[in-house]
Motif scaffolding. Structure first.
Motif, PDB file in Angstrom:
ATOM      1  N   GLU A 180     -10.307  12.827   6.694  1.00 23.62           N
ATOM      2  CA  GLU A 180     -11.616  13.052   6.062  1.00 23.62           C
ATOM      3  C   GLU A 180     -12.697  13.344   7.095  1.00 23.62           C
ATOM      4  N   VAL A 212       0.826  -1.201   0.000  1.00 25.27           N
ATOM      5  CA  VAL A 212       0.000   0.000   0.000  1.00 25.27           C
ATOM      6  C   VAL A 212       0.866   1.259   0.000  1.00 25.27           C
ATOM      7  N   HIS A 254     -11.064  15.240   0.746  1.00 26.07           N
ATOM      8  CA  HIS A 254     -11.518  15.322  -0.638  1.00 26.07           C
ATOM      9  C   HIS A 254     -12.141  16.682  -0.917  1.00 26.07           C
ATOM     10  N   SER A 259      -8.831   7.419  -4.168  1.00 26.69           N
ATOM     11  CA  SER A 259      -9.203   6.428  -3.173  1.00 26.69           C
ATOM     12  C   SER A 259      -8.255   5.240  -3.257  1.00 26.69           C
ATOM     13  N   GLY A 260      -7.776   4.788  -2.104  1.00 26.57           N
ATOM     14  CA  GLY A 260      -6.877   3.637  -2.078  1.00 26.57           C
ATOM     15  C   GLY A 260      -5.418   3.989  -2.261  1.00 26.57           C
ATOM     16  N   SER A 261      -5.103   5.295  -2.330  1.00 26.89           N
ATOM     17  CA  SER A 261      -3.709   5.663  -2.558  1.00 26.89           C
ATOM     18  C   SER A 261      -2.881   5.621  -1.273  1.00 26.89           C
ATOM     19  N   GLY A 262      -3.513   5.342  -0.142  1.00 23.29           N
ATOM     20  CA  GLY A 262      -2.744   5.135   1.086  1.00 23.29           C
ATOM     21  C   GLY A 262      -2.747   6.300   2.063  1.00 23.29           C
ATOM     22  N   LYS A 263      -3.607   7.295   1.833  1.00 20.70           N
ATOM     23  CA  LYS A 263      -3.604   8.484   2.699  1.00 20.70           C
ATOM     24  C   LYS A 263      -3.973   8.135   4.143  1.00 20.70           C
ATOM     25  N   THR A 264      -5.067   7.396   4.277  1.00 20.80           N
ATOM     26  CA  THR A 264      -5.496   7.002   5.622  1.00 20.80           C
ATOM     27  C   THR A 264      -4.441   6.143   6.299  1.00 20.80           C
ATOM     28  N   THR A 265      -3.863   5.239   5.536  1.00 15.41           N
ATOM     29  CA  THR A 265      -2.853   4.344   6.099  1.00 15.41           C
ATOM     30  C   THR A 265      -1.680   5.140   6.679  1.00 15.41           C
TER      31      THR A 265
HETATM   32  N1  LIG Z   1      -6.662  -3.335   7.245  1.00 15.32           N
HETATM   33  C1  LIG Z   1      -6.471  -3.482   5.926  1.00 15.32           C
HETATM   34  N2  LIG Z   1      -6.377  -4.701   5.374  1.00 15.32           N
HETATM   35  C2  LIG Z   1      -6.182  -4.861   4.049  1.00 15.32           C
HETATM   36  N3  LIG Z   1      -6.072  -3.852   3.188  1.00 15.32           N
HETATM   37  C3  LIG Z   1      -6.172  -2.614   3.670  1.00 15.32           C
HETATM   38  C4  LIG Z   1      -6.372  -2.360   5.064  1.00 15.32           C
HETATM   39  N4  LIG Z   1      -6.436  -1.026   5.239  1.00 15.32           N
HETATM   40  C5  LIG Z   1      -6.271  -0.474   4.038  1.00 15.32           C
HETATM   41  N5  LIG Z   1      -6.107  -1.411   3.082  1.00 15.32           N
HETATM   42  C6  LIG Z   1      -5.880  -1.179   1.649  1.00 15.32           C
HETATM   43  O1  LIG Z   1      -4.831  -0.256   1.540  1.00 15.32           O
HETATM   44  C7  LIG Z   1      -5.040   0.626   0.447  1.00 15.32           C
HETATM   45  C8  LIG Z   1      -4.931   2.049   0.924  1.00 15.32           C
HETATM   46  O2  LIG Z   1      -5.980   2.317   1.798  1.00 15.32           O
HETATM   47  P1  LIG Z   1      -6.207   3.724   2.474  1.00 15.32           P
HETATM   48  O3  LIG Z   1      -7.392   3.589   3.330  1.00 15.32           O
HETATM   49  O4  LIG Z   1      -4.954   4.169   3.106  1.00 15.32           O
HETATM   50  O5  LIG Z   1      -6.529   4.615   1.215  1.00 15.32           O
HETATM   51  P2  LIG Z   1      -7.017   6.112   1.170  1.00 15.32           P
HETATM   52  O6  LIG Z   1      -6.040   6.848   0.335  1.00 15.32           O
HETATM   53  O7  LIG Z   1      -7.261   6.626   2.537  1.00 15.32           O
HETATM   54  O8  LIG Z   1      -8.386   5.962   0.375  1.00 15.32           O
HETATM   55  P3  LIG Z   1      -9.770   6.764   0.568  1.00 15.32           P
HETATM   56  O9  LIG Z   1      -9.607   8.055  -0.146  1.00 15.32           O
HETATM   57  O10 LIG Z   1     -10.774   5.875  -0.106  1.00 15.32           O
HETATM   58  O11 LIG Z   1     -10.012   6.900   2.021  1.00 15.32           O
HETATM   59  C9  LIG Z   1      -6.393   0.263  -0.114  1.00 15.32           C
HETATM   60  O12 LIG Z   1      -6.186  -0.545  -1.255  1.00 15.32           O
HETATM   61  C10 LIG Z   1      -7.044  -0.527   0.975  1.00 15.32           C
HETATM   62  O13 LIG Z   1      -7.923  -1.469   0.445  1.00 15.32           O
END
Ligand SMILES: Nc1ncnc2c1ncn2[C@@H]1O[C@H](COP(=O)(O)OP(=O)(O)OP(=O)(O)O)[C@@H](O)[C@H]1O
Ligand SMILES: [Mg+2]
Lengths: 278, 218
Positions: free
Chosen positions: A193, A37, A226, A57-63
């Motif tokens: 968010e 991720v 967003h 979405s899914g680019s890893g920001k929350t992570t």
């Molecule tokens: N606990 C987890 N187990 C498996 N995959 C995860 C987990 N948490 C996040 N992911 C995956 O990691 C990637 C990044 O997720 P993240 O939530 O960081 O994205 P994001 O940039 O915050 O997206 P969004 O704008 O939709 O919130 C996504 O593909 C998500 O499916």
């Protein structure tokens, strides 16, 4: 006003941007199983900086925010907060993985506001706010309550201290959650968010509070959003993420009016088409 | 009919034993349920194994066997218990094993969001549990705890096997002394039923107290 206590070094902070970074991320990696991720991410954040993290979405920001808040483990690389490694510590001269005591120590620097507020449903508004200062900082109840009332006033909820979270609107809940995080006076605040779970007409009241915070405090803030219009107004620097890496970064002016990367342009176009204001 | 009063008193003596067994057994079961239930989700693997072993063994064998072990086998190791102590221990450990799974299930049912908020607020492990997780898990446990308490009441009759004169034991005495089967067994049926109604009523009260203020949450 409560904001003054965060404002001690106030306007000075913004001029000190070239001090040692308060957050230093180096070659950070994060995988969930076989899914990578975050892949070799490096960036620094200076004290007092207001950073907006945007991207698809899914680019890893929350992570990234969750790793900073120690809600996820890291798969590789390094994070330093206030000059100290977050996930490492030294023992007998060698660097070893951090234990819970070290994480506890480091978390004092950081606070977080969640997309879904995460208020404690069994506690009144004021108890939500006073709980952590009383438990983790040994603040006396009377002092904690006085501070909580000031914070509630700042977020415009002075009359809600006795309410239960279930009696509040989404926007009110989120403002309480902001007050709750502020009560610990963290140096770094993470916002994930914070308006995206709200009805459209409630978004503004939360953004107003955030704008005031950004303008009046020297806290370092990382904001995932967003709401491009808000990011533009709020941030000193915008990081555009794509697939776990920083694709482009710059001042809001650069990113929003003159992005260098195609992917940034595409993303911004899509988000405008989706009805978000820029 | 005058005789019958004496026999009724005999059964009431037994009922008192049953009540004491139930109350003490429930108290022990509650303590054990929390210890083993928290042990099941403890961050230390050996603690988890120990808790799991206890729960599986006590749920996987019958309470008769457990009672016999506690009353007849344990003394061989030098630990001699009175029938009352053995009864309370067997009932508490048996029902506690079921309660442990209730405790664990309720804690895991508290939304993860709540746990994450406690981390972000930098509470310690114990503070998270004490101030945020358990207060929300408790209302989820209570209905099942009520059932467990009634199960325990019904299970108290097994102690007659180690010649503890509980209500069932006394009813059999009365039956063998009077030759009347219906009267003693109707009596204990009514008393058992009344006791379980009482337990249900008490649990209902506790439930209402604990869930007050949580309305609109779930
Ligand atoms: N606990 C987890 N187990 C498996 N995959 C995860 C987990 N948490 C996040 N992911 C995956 O990691 C990637 C990044 O997720 P993240 O939530 O960081 O994205 P994001 O940039 O915050 O997206 P969004 O704008 O939709 O919130 C996504 O593909 C998500 O499916
Ligand atoms: Mg996200």
């Amino acid at each position: 006003m409560i904001v003054h206590q965060f404002n001690a070094a106030g306007s000075k902070a913004r001029q000190d941007l070239d001090d040692a970074p308060i957050i230093r991320i180096h070659d950070l990696r994060k995988s969930f199983g076989s899914l990578t991720v975050i892949d070799g991410l490096s960036f620094e954040v200076h004290r007092g900086e207001k950073l907006a993290l945007i991207g698809p979405s899914g680019s890893g920001k929350t992570t990234i925010l969750r790793m900073l808040m120690t809600l996820e483990t890291i798969s590789g690389g390094r994070i330093e907060v206030c000059g100290e490694p977050l996930y490492h510590m030294s023992r007998n001269g060698a660097e070893v993985p951090a234990d819970e005591a070290h994480l506890h120590e480091m978390r004092r620097h950081i606070g977080m506001v969640f997309q879904h507020f995460n208020l404690f449903p069994h506690k009144s508004v004021i108890d939500n706010i006073t709980l952590a200062p009383m438990l983790t900082q040994g603040v006396a109840r009377a002092d904690a309550e006085r501070q909580a009332r000031e914070l509630l006033e700042m977020v415009g909820l002075a009359d809600k201290e006795a309410s239960m979270p279930s009696q509040l609107s989404g926007g009110q809940k989120q403002r309480v959650a902001i007050a709750r995080a502020l009560a610990l006076k963290p140096e770094i605040m993470l916002f994930d968010e914070v308006t995206s779970a709200l009805d459209p007409e409630l978004v503004e009241e939360v953004l107003e509070v955030m704008k005031r915070l950004a303008a009046e405090t020297d806290m370092t803030m990382l904001l995932v959003t967003h709401e491009m219009g808000f990011a533009r107004e709020f941030a000193d620097r915008v990081l555009f993420f794509d697939r776990g890496r920083i694709c482009e970064q710059g001042t809001p002016e650069q990113i929003f009016t003159n992005p260098a990367q195609d992917r940034t342009r595409t993303f911004l176009r899509k988000i405008i088409a989706a009805g978000h204001r820029v | 009919m005058g005789d019958w009063t004496g026999y009724l008193l005999l059964i009431l003596d037994g009922a008192w034993v049953t009540v004491r067994l139930t109350v003490m057994g429930c108290a022990l079961a509650l303590v054990v349920a929390f210890i083993a239930g928290l042990g099941r989700i403890a961050p230390w693997a050996p603690v988890r194994w120990l808790a799991t072993a206890y729960i599986e063994i006590f749920r996987g064998t019958s309470i008769f066997v457990q009672l016999f072990w506690i009353y007849f086998v344990l003394p061989l190791t030098g630990v001699a218990l009175t029938p009352m102590q053995a009864g309370v221990l067997a009932l508490g450990l048996n029902v506690g094993a079921y309660g442990a799974e209730v405790v664990r299930g309720a804690i895991l049912a508290v939304p993860r969001d709540q746990y994450e908020a406690t981390v972000a607020l930098n509470l310690t492990g114990w503070q998270r549990l004490r101030h945020v997780i358990l207060p929300q898990a408790l209302p989820l446990m209570l209905p099942t705890f009520g059932n467990n308490a009634i199960e325990l009441l019904k299970a108290t009759a097994v102690v007659s096997l180690i010649s503890l004169s509980d209500m069932t034991f006394q009813a059999q005495i009365v039956r063998s002394q009077t030759g009347n089967t219906i009267l003693p067994f109707v009596t204990i049926l009514v008393i058992y039923f009344a006791l379980s109604l009482l337990i249900a009523a008490i649990m209902g009260r506790i439930e209402r107290r604990v869930t007050r203020g949580l309305d609109g949450v779930r």
